[in-house]
Motif scaffolding. Structure first.
Motif, PDB file in Angstrom:
ATOM      1  N   ASP A   1       0.802  -1.233   0.000  1.00  9.94           N
ATOM      2  CA  ASP A   1       0.000   0.000   0.000  1.00  9.94           C
ATOM      3  C   ASP A   1       0.833   1.281   0.000  1.00  9.94           C
ATOM      4  O   ASP A   1       0.306   2.356   0.292  1.00  9.94           O
ATOM      5  N   LEU A   2       2.122   1.198  -0.345  1.00 10.67           N
ATOM      6  CA  LEU A   2       2.959   2.402  -0.307  1.00 10.67           C
ATOM      7  C   LEU A   2       2.961   3.176  -1.621  1.00 10.67           C
ATOM      8  O   LEU A   2       3.358   4.345  -1.643  1.00 10.67           O
ATOM      9  N   ASN A   3       2.547   2.541  -2.704  1.00  6.37           N
ATOM     10  CA  ASN A   3       2.510   3.222  -4.012  1.00  6.37           C
ATOM     11  C   ASN A   3       3.836   3.916  -4.319  1.00  6.37           C
ATOM     12  O   ASN A   3       3.870   5.104  -4.660  1.00  6.37           O
ATOM     13  N   CYS A   4       4.911   3.167  -4.183  1.00  9.69           N
ATOM     14  CA  CYS A   4       6.233   3.752  -4.399  1.00  9.69           C
ATOM     15  C   CYS A   4       6.502   3.909  -5.891  1.00  9.69           C
ATOM     16  O   CYS A   4       5.975   3.165  -6.717  1.00  9.69           O
ATOM     17  N   PRO A   5       7.308   4.893  -6.265  1.00 10.77           N
ATOM     18  CA  PRO A   5       7.579   5.131  -7.689  1.00 10.77           C
ATOM     19  C   PRO A   5       8.443   4.037  -8.295  1.00 10.77           C
ATOM     20  O   PRO A   5       9.257   3.415  -7.606  1.00 10.77           O
ATOM     21  N   TYR A   6       8.250   3.791  -9.569  1.00  6.52           N
ATOM     22  CA  TYR A   6       9.117   2.862 -10.297  1.00  6.52           C
ATOM     23  C   TYR A   6       9.257   3.340 -11.727  1.00  6.52           C
ATOM     24  O   TYR A   6       8.407   4.080 -12.246  1.00  6.52           O
ATOM     25  N   ASP A   7      10.339   2.944 -12.371  1.00  9.29           N
ATOM     26  CA  ASP A   7      10.627   3.356 -13.740  1.00  9.29           C
ATOM     27  C   ASP A   7       9.802   2.496 -14.698  1.00  9.29           C
ATOM     28  O   ASP A   7      10.018   1.285 -14.795  1.00  9.29           O
ATOM     29  N   PRO A   8       8.836   3.092 -15.412  1.00 10.60           N
ATOM     30  CA  PRO A   8       7.958   2.286 -16.279  1.00 10.60           C
ATOM     31  C   PRO A   8       8.700   1.594 -17.417  1.00 10.60           C
ATOM     32  O   PRO A   8       8.315   0.494 -17.821  1.00 10.60           O
ATOM     33  N   LYS A   9       9.762   2.207 -17.944  1.00 12.50           N
ATOM     34  CA  LYS A   9      10.510   1.577 -19.034  1.00 12.50           C
ATOM     35  C   LYS A   9      11.252   0.337 -18.535  1.00 12.50           C
ATOM     36  O   LYS A   9      11.285  -0.693 -19.222  1.00 12.50           O
ATOM     37  N   ILE A  10      11.849   0.446 -17.366  1.00 11.56           N
ATOM     38  CA  ILE A  10      12.547  -0.707 -16.800  1.00 11.56           C
ATOM     39  C   ILE A  10      11.538  -1.799 -16.442  1.00 11.56           C
ATOM     40  O   ILE A  10      11.792  -2.997 -16.652  1.00 11.56           O
ATOM     41  N   TYR A  11      10.390  -1.409 -15.929  1.00 14.66           N
ATOM     42  CA  TYR A  11       9.337  -2.373 -15.627  1.00 14.66           C
ATOM     43  C   TYR A  11       8.948  -3.160 -16.876  1.00 14.66           C
ATOM     44  O   TYR A  11       8.859  -4.399 -16.845  1.00 14.66           O
ATOM     45  N   GLU A  12       8.720  -2.459 -17.982  1.00 14.34           N
ATOM     46  CA  GLU A  12       8.344  -3.130 -19.224  1.00 14.34           C
ATOM     47  C   GLU A  12       9.473  -4.015 -19.741  1.00 14.34           C
ATOM     48  O   GLU A  12       9.237  -5.109 -20.266  1.00 14.34           O
ATOM     49  N   GLN A  13      10.713  -3.544 -19.600  1.00 11.32           N
ATOM     50  CA  GLN A  13      11.859  -4.354 -20.016  1.00 11.32           C
ATOM     51  C   GLN A  13      11.898  -5.671 -19.240  1.00 11.32           C
ATOM     52  O   GLN A  13      12.153  -6.740 -19.813  1.00 11.32           O
ATOM     53  N   LEU A  14      11.620  -5.610 -17.950  1.00 10.90           N
ATOM     54  CA  LEU A  14      11.622  -6.807 -17.121  1.00 10.90           C
ATOM     55  C   LEU A  14      10.439  -7.717 -17.454  1.00 10.90           C
ATOM     56  O   LEU A  14      10.587  -8.943 -17.541  1.00 10.90           O
ATOM     57  N   ARG A  15       9.274  -7.127 -17.659  1.00  9.47           N
ATOM     58  CA  ARG A  15       8.097  -7.942 -17.983  1.00  9.47           C
ATOM     59  C   ARG A  15       8.287  -8.660 -19.315  1.00  9.47           C
ATOM     60  O   ARG A  15       7.967  -9.840 -19.455  1.00  9.47           O
TER      61      ARG A  15
END
Length: 716
Positions: free
Chosen positions: A419-433
């Motif tokens: 429930d912290l809603n911490c920021p993350y890099d969307p490009k890196i997220y997509e690269q990992l997915r």
């Protein structure tokens, strides 16, 4: 302390240009590791501890303790002994690594401890022998102490040999810490300088002063007289340049007054220094502290993720029980732990990232320092299947068929806990997915990788991403969180997926350090054997971290904890891999509560409910709600394995568990309480919050005397 590469470190203005390159290739390196060994199974639950020491020099004539900068020479001798043994094909009994302070040592066992309960008997002896070995290389007037924080760190003349702070130059530009106190390995001064330069100012740490009978209110610390050794012009310039809030109160006139009989207060001189607070301005104040850490190798990546989550809930609890830092810069603080100090000491966030200005040049608003509690649970991903069990039956199943078997404990996770809603890099997220990583693990690393690499070595910019993980570890190892999820290094195929428990403070004695380390090991086994579910929202874990930091948290604080921790009371112990006699048809509820226990649900209205409890209740139980407590769960685990444990082993383990239990009940003092009481009862103490050089001398001597004694020496 993290990655210790060799090479030419780039200054920040050059290093920042390569941040995207390091992030990009760091993720590629992780994906290569992930896709190569994500299906690895059946590793043993090996583990190890990490002890950090401060080396103290005694000035017998003046009755003053100082940190010994010659500890670095001792480190080199210890490493030479280790390398000689390796060259002969032998295993050295301990391994030694550099730490941030030039006056510090870090020792681990030469090899991990084994996975049997009998192997835990080696822990205290290993710690004792490490202390003896390091001590044998010191002169008679120096000692190896397991103190979380040297009480005079940052006070005038606290190093041996003597060194002077240079507020207008050096990596930290500190008013208090000389550059000579920092380990000379290129990583450490570079980290220090680059954190300061990236932040745009010196780090700013303020810990509340402990208000005693004769402590002025408001308390304003006098500017230390040793600051007068700095030239008035350079001091004025350095103070003005180091103000993180943008104000400039210091002038040449204010700096000149340092030479006068009546020194100005630090808050008058330094805008970041707050009244009623102990001010610190350098990385050394946090990274120069000592801690106790424990690393576990899990059976599989799924089990590592499960342990990461479950243990994260326990990190503030164990921090409060292991509290050992009530003194900073020669003053009693109104806190008992180092955590907020070390968090502030490496806080490289810009003013925009800290939310003090709108985002313009920075990419994210970041709520936490690089050194803080975790921001994401890892277990499991919504599309995840596959797992590992200690069950003898499942051990016979080929690895390729394990993907059809659910991982035990994975079903406990719910999105509401993250429930912290911490920021993350969307490009890196997509690269990992796209690389096959599930949602939660992808968000975990996409969050860690919003940080910049702080130390970039010129020679290591271009790497073979199949064979190296240096770029990955560059960022992974500078996210210092309460738990760390550690993939196997590509160069060590014998190492499995690991988790590191990082919140505990170092204890004053080897017995206590062994007790805390072993207790976490036994708790891990209870979690796995009894299918425990400790999940609470991470926002509550963060609240617990702050409460754990408080003075005398054992008696004065309550902590959020889950009411019902048995995940599936009716699950058979045999399904969970318990090999004890008669466990084939025995349920978890029966093993924990006895044969008369029916459904194992103490709070039927809401199985996800959590309450505020004292540390005594969390650890030793709360009878009014049928909550057993973590200590009793560990004891029940030992009972279910009693026929497989030697009597000597069981007695020793009971002793360790009893120490932790008594810390929670208040029957045994925490290290912080013992240290505080020593100061306040010293005949030279004036009830003014000041820890004089003589008091610090006697305190260090007393701690040295405790090291070889039994825990009864710490009785209340």
């Amino acid at each position: 302390m993290g990655l210790l590469s060799l090479g030419t470190p780039l200054p920040w203005e050059e290093a920042r240009k390569h941040a995207d390159h390091v992030r990009k290739h760091g993720i590629i390196q992780f994906l290569n590791i992930w896709n190569r060994i994500k299906t690895r199974r059946k590793d043993h639950l090996l583990w190890g501890d990490e002890i950090e020491y401060v080396v103290v020099h005694y000035d017998e004539e003046n009755k003053q303790p100082r940190v010994s900068l010659r500890a670095h020479d001792v480190l080199e001798k210890l490493q030479a002994l280790e390398m000689d043994a390796i060259a002969k094909g032998e295993v050295f009994e301990s391994s030694w690594k550099p730490e941030y302070g030039r006056y510090m040592l870090e020792g681990t066992p030469g090899l991990p401890y084994g996975y049997t309960l009998e192997d835990t008997l080696a822990v205290e002896e290993s710690m004792r022998r490490r202390r003896e070995l390091a001590t044998s290389l010191l002169p008679p007037n120096e000692a190896v102490l397991t103190m979380t924080n040297f009480p005079l760190l940052g006070s005038c003349g606290f190093t041996e040999p003597s060194a002077t702070a240079t507020p207008d130059s050096g990596p930290s530009m500190s008013l208090f810490i000389p550059s000579e106190a920092i380990n000379p390995h290129a990583r450490f001064p570079t980290l220090t300088a680059n954190i300061r330069e990236r932040r745009g100012s010196k780090v700013s740490i303020n810990m509340p002063i402990f208000k005693d009978k004769n402590t002025p209110s408001p308390w304003k610390e006098p500017a230390p007289s040793c600051l007068a050794r700095s030239s008035t012009k350079s001091l004025s310039t350095a103070v003005a340049a180091g103000c993180s809030n943008g104000e400039v109160k210091a002038t040449e006139q204010a700096a000149k007054s340092l030479d006068q009989e009546h020194l100005p207060s630090l808050p008058d001189l330094v805008p970041d220094a707050l009244p009623d607070h102990i001010y610190m301005d350098a990385m050394c104040f946090g990274m120069g502290c000592c801690c106790l850490q424990v690393t576990f190798q899990a059976c599989s990546v799924e089990e590592a993720r499960l342990l990461y989550d479950q243990l994260a809930v326990v990190t503030p609890i164990m921090m409060a029980l292991s509290a050992g830092a009530p003194i900073f810069r020669g003053y009693l603080a109104d806190v008992d732990c180092r955590w907020n100090v070390i968090s502030g000491s490496v806080d490289d966030r810009t003013v925009e990232e800290r939310g003090l200005k709108p985002l313009d040049h920075s990419r994210f608003r970041i709520q936490k320092s690089r050194y803080d509690s975790i921001s994401n649970y890892l277990s499991p991903g919504p599309n995840y299947s596959g797992g590992c069990s200690l069950s003898p039956d499942l051990a016979k199943i080929p690895v390729e068929q394990l993907s059809s078997i659910p991982s035990k404990g994975m079903e406990f996770y719910k999105d509401q806990y993250n429930d912290l809603n911490c920021p993350y890099d969307p490009k890196i997220y997509e690269q990992l997915r796209e690389g096959g990583v599930d949602d939660l693990l992808a968000k975990h690393y996409a969050h860690l990788f919003i940080r910049d690499p702080l130390v970039v070595f010129k020679e290591l910019l271009d790497q073979n991403d199949e064979l190296s993980s240096d770029h990955f570890e560059n960022i992974q190892s500078t996210n210092w969180q309460t738990m760390r999820f550690k993939p196997p290094p590509p160069s060590a195929p014998h190492i499995g997926w690991r988790v590191e428990f990082r919140s505990m403070e170092i204890q004053l004695t080897d017995t206590e350090n062994a007790a805390f380390a072993v207790f976490v090991v036994l708790l891990v086994r209870a979690i796995l054997s009894f299918d425990l579910n400790l999940y609470i929202p991470l926002s509550k874990v963060d609240e617990n971290m702050q409460r754990a930091h408080s003075r005398d948290a054992v008696h004065r604080e309550k902590f959020w904890f889950r009411r019902q921790v048995v995940g599936d009371p009716q699950r058979k112990l045999s399904e969970l891999g318990c090999k004890c006699k008669g466990s084939t048809n025995q349920t978890v509820a029966q093993a924990i509560h006895g044969e008369g226990y029916v459904n194992g649900v103490a709070n039927r209205d809401d199985p996800d409910a959590f309450d505020e409890m004292t540390l005594d209740e969390i650890m030793n139980g709360k009878p009014s709600t049928n909550f057993l407590g973590l200590v009793n769960l560990v004891r029940r685990y030992l009972k279910t394995h009693s026929e497989a444990i030697k009597e000597e082993t069981r007695a020793k383990l009971d002793t360790y568990v009893d120490i932790v239990s008594r810390k929670a009940s208040g029957d045994l003092q925490t290290g912080a309480t013992w240290l505080r009481n020593f100061v306040t009862s010293h005949p030279e103490y004036k009830q003014d919050s000041v820890v004089s050089k003589k008091i610090a001398y006697d305190l260090c001597k007393a701690v040295e005397g405790l090291a070889g004694k039994k825990v009864k020496g710490l009785n209340c």
